[in-house]
Design a protein around this motif. Structure first.
Motif, PDB file in Angstrom:
ATOM      1  N   ASN A  31      25.394 -15.045 -22.412  1.00  0.00           N
ATOM      2  CA  ASN A  31      25.953 -13.498 -23.185  1.00  0.00           C
ATOM      3  C   ASN A  31      26.517 -13.176 -23.713  1.00  0.00           C
ATOM      4  O   ASN A  31      26.391 -12.343 -24.645  1.00  0.00           O
ATOM      5  CB  ASN A  31      26.549 -13.373 -21.692  1.00  0.00           C
ATOM      6  N   PRO A  32      27.482 -13.819 -24.617  1.00  0.00           N
ATOM      7  CA  PRO A  32      28.313 -14.057 -25.650  1.00  0.00           C
ATOM      8  C   PRO A  32      26.706 -14.315 -27.058  1.00  0.00           C
ATOM      9  O   PRO A  32      27.253 -13.897 -28.591  1.00  0.00           O
ATOM     10  CB  PRO A  32      28.936 -15.227 -26.188  1.00  0.00           C
ATOM     11  N   LEU A  33      26.012 -14.516 -26.966  1.00  0.00           N
ATOM     12  CA  LEU A  33      26.051 -15.196 -28.223  1.00  0.00           C
ATOM     13  C   LEU A  33      25.136 -14.111 -29.400  1.00  0.00           C
ATOM     14  O   LEU A  33      25.517 -14.380 -30.328  1.00  0.00           O
ATOM     15  CB  LEU A  33      24.316 -16.047 -27.524  1.00  0.00           C
ATOM     16  N   GLN A  80      27.975 -19.565 -13.048  1.00  0.00           N
ATOM     17  CA  GLN A  80      29.414 -18.335 -13.829  1.00  0.00           C
ATOM     18  C   GLN A  80      29.270 -18.935 -15.038  1.00  0.00           C
ATOM     19  O   GLN A  80      29.064 -18.816 -16.238  1.00  0.00           O
ATOM     20  CB  GLN A  80      29.680 -18.291 -13.091  1.00  0.00           C
ATOM     21  N   MET A  81      29.229 -20.671 -15.345  1.00  0.00           N
ATOM     22  CA  MET A  81      29.276 -21.089 -16.447  1.00  0.00           C
ATOM     23  C   MET A  81      28.043 -20.771 -17.214  1.00  0.00           C
ATOM     24  O   MET A  81      28.099 -20.743 -18.972  1.00  0.00           O
ATOM     25  CB  MET A  81      28.978 -22.617 -16.233  1.00  0.00           C
ATOM     26  N   LEU A  82      26.856 -20.888 -17.154  1.00  0.00           N
ATOM     27  CA  LEU A  82      25.627 -20.206 -17.244  1.00  0.00           C
ATOM     28  C   LEU A  82      25.892 -18.510 -18.225  1.00  0.00           C
ATOM     29  O   LEU A  82      25.253 -18.607 -19.533  1.00  0.00           O
ATOM     30  CB  LEU A  82      24.327 -20.870 -16.693  1.00  0.00           C
ATOM     31  N   ALA A  83      26.507 -18.262 -17.891  1.00  0.00           N
ATOM     32  CA  ALA A  83      26.781 -16.820 -17.734  1.00  0.00           C
ATOM     33  C   ALA A  83      27.523 -16.983 -18.918  1.00  0.00           C
ATOM     34  O   ALA A  83      27.074 -15.951 -20.635  1.00  0.00           O
ATOM     35  CB  ALA A  83      27.402 -16.067 -17.237  1.00  0.00           C
ATOM     36  N   ILE A 110      14.795 -17.898 -23.828  1.00  0.00           N
ATOM     37  CA  ILE A 110      14.794 -18.205 -22.186  1.00  0.00           C
ATOM     38  C   ILE A 110      15.319 -19.378 -21.105  1.00  0.00           C
ATOM     39  O   ILE A 110      14.832 -19.244 -20.364  1.00  0.00           O
ATOM     40  CB  ILE A 110      13.600 -20.168 -22.611  1.00  0.00           C
ATOM     41  N   ALA A 111      16.170 -19.703 -21.317  1.00  0.00           N
ATOM     42  CA  ALA A 111      17.287 -19.440 -20.605  1.00  0.00           C
ATOM     43  C   ALA A 111      17.576 -18.283 -19.666  1.00  0.00           C
ATOM     44  O   ALA A 111      17.579 -18.601 -18.205  1.00  0.00           O
ATOM     45  CB  ALA A 111      18.467 -20.966 -21.395  1.00  0.00           C
ATOM     46  N   ALA A 112      17.490 -17.445 -20.523  1.00  0.00           N
ATOM     47  CA  ALA A 112      18.846 -16.945 -19.762  1.00  0.00           C
ATOM     48  C   ALA A 112      17.315 -15.836 -18.238  1.00  0.00           C
ATOM     49  O   ALA A 112      17.746 -15.534 -17.822  1.00  0.00           O
ATOM     50  CB  ALA A 112      18.777 -15.437 -20.655  1.00  0.00           C
ATOM     51  N   LEU A 171      19.152 -25.265 -17.574  1.00  0.00           N
ATOM     52  CA  LEU A 171      20.504 -25.458 -18.572  1.00  0.00           C
ATOM     53  C   LEU A 171      19.401 -26.498 -19.386  1.00  0.00           C
ATOM     54  O   LEU A 171      20.626 -26.767 -20.439  1.00  0.00           O
ATOM     55  CB  LEU A 171      21.025 -26.753 -17.505  1.00  0.00           C
ATOM     56  N   ASN A 172      18.774 -27.352 -18.943  1.00  0.00           N
ATOM     57  CA  ASN A 172      17.674 -28.382 -20.898  1.00  0.00           C
ATOM     58  C   ASN A 172      17.582 -27.530 -21.827  1.00  0.00           C
ATOM     59  O   ASN A 172      17.956 -27.681 -23.000  1.00  0.00           O
ATOM     60  CB  ASN A 172      16.242 -28.737 -19.732  1.00  0.00           C
ATOM     61  N   GLN A 173      17.185 -26.032 -21.296  1.00  0.00           N
ATOM     62  CA  GLN A 173      17.047 -25.163 -22.984  1.00  0.00           C
ATOM     63  C   GLN A 173      18.171 -24.650 -23.155  1.00  0.00           C
ATOM     64  O   GLN A 173      18.074 -24.616 -24.926  1.00  0.00           O
ATOM     65  CB  GLN A 173      16.342 -23.520 -22.315  1.00  0.00           C
ATOM     66  N   VAL A 174      19.495 -24.466 -22.699  1.00  0.00           N
ATOM     67  CA  VAL A 174      20.929 -24.531 -22.653  1.00  0.00           C
ATOM     68  C   VAL A 174      20.540 -25.190 -23.859  1.00  0.00           C
ATOM     69  O   VAL A 174      21.591 -25.551 -25.055  1.00  0.00           O
ATOM     70  CB  VAL A 174      21.748 -23.916 -21.667  1.00  0.00           C
TER      71      VAL A 174
END
Length: 232
Positions: free
Chosen positions: A126-128, A119-122, A217-219, A186-189
């Protein structure tokens, strides 16, 4: 130590706050950037400013630099590669600590680790697109840039929470593949936020594009984790 130092380059006092250093760097980069003011544009000045801010803009590197200025020996500050290696070590330790997994442990991991991290990754990824669309109206507009910076600050907060959650318990053996996807995601983010943050400081599109690619890539890694979790 040379007479001219990083503080001189950014035209700030050695007692300046991190916020004052950031504002000075942004002001000078805008002054010397070729797209902002052709009369004062200067590639060498941009290089000097980048080198100075790379040290003074990072709290740990600044502390190390200050100690060098006072002729104290100091160890080199951690780089992105160093942080990644540390995270890899933590991940391997988690795998070694994981014993035989029960259904209860698996459900606990899914509830306490996977779901909140996903959920936190989303909320980060998502807003980028919408955020960049807003910024593209005028990347030099201070209000738009501050709004984009606010988004990045929020991303960092979510990332820190996600990393803490991810490390909160060892992953059971059946979800090792899912955990690996999340780990690299998480690393890519984290790297992507670093690149996007640097764009807000020097207006170089290279960092904006690199940040977008790292988020892309993270997505993809997040989607792979979602597919893998369905196969368990």
């Amino acid at each position: 130590m040379a007479n001219s130092n990083h503080y001189d380059t950014l035209q700030v006092s050695s007692k300046a706050t991190q916020s004052e250093i950031k504002q000075a760097y942004r002001r000078l980069v805008k002054l010397f950037h070729p797209d902002s003011n052709s009369e004062t544009a200067g590639h060498e000045e941009i290089v000097r400013l980048n080198a100075a801010y790379e040290i003074l803009g990072d709290t740990q590197r600044r502390q190390s630099y200050d100690r060098q200025m006072h002729k104290h020996s100091t160890a080199a500050p951690g780089s992105r590669q160093g942080r990644t290696a540390s995270t890899q070590t933590q991940y391997r330790q988690q795998k070694r600590q994981a014993g035989q997994d029960t259904d209860e442990q698996l459900q606990q991991w899914l509830t306490q680790v996977y779901k909140p991290v996903n959920q936190m990754l989303a909320r980060i990824l998502n807003p980028l697109g919408a955020q960049i669309d807003k910024l593209s109206a005028d990347p030099f507009d201070d209000e738009l840039l501050e709004a984009f910076q606010t988004y990045l600050n929020t991303c960092r907060e979510f990332l820190n929470q996600a990393q803490q959650c991810f490390r909160s318990m060892p992953n059971p053996a059946p979800v090792a593949g899912v955990a690996a996807h999340l780990y690299y995601c998480l690393n890519q983010v984290g790297d992507g936020i670093d690149e996007l943050e640097f764009f807000t400081l020097n207006y170089d599109d290279y960092y904006l594009h690199t940040g977008q690619e790292l988020f892309r890539i993270a997505a993809g890694l997040r989607r792979e984790a979602q597919v893998a979790i369905r196969d368990i």
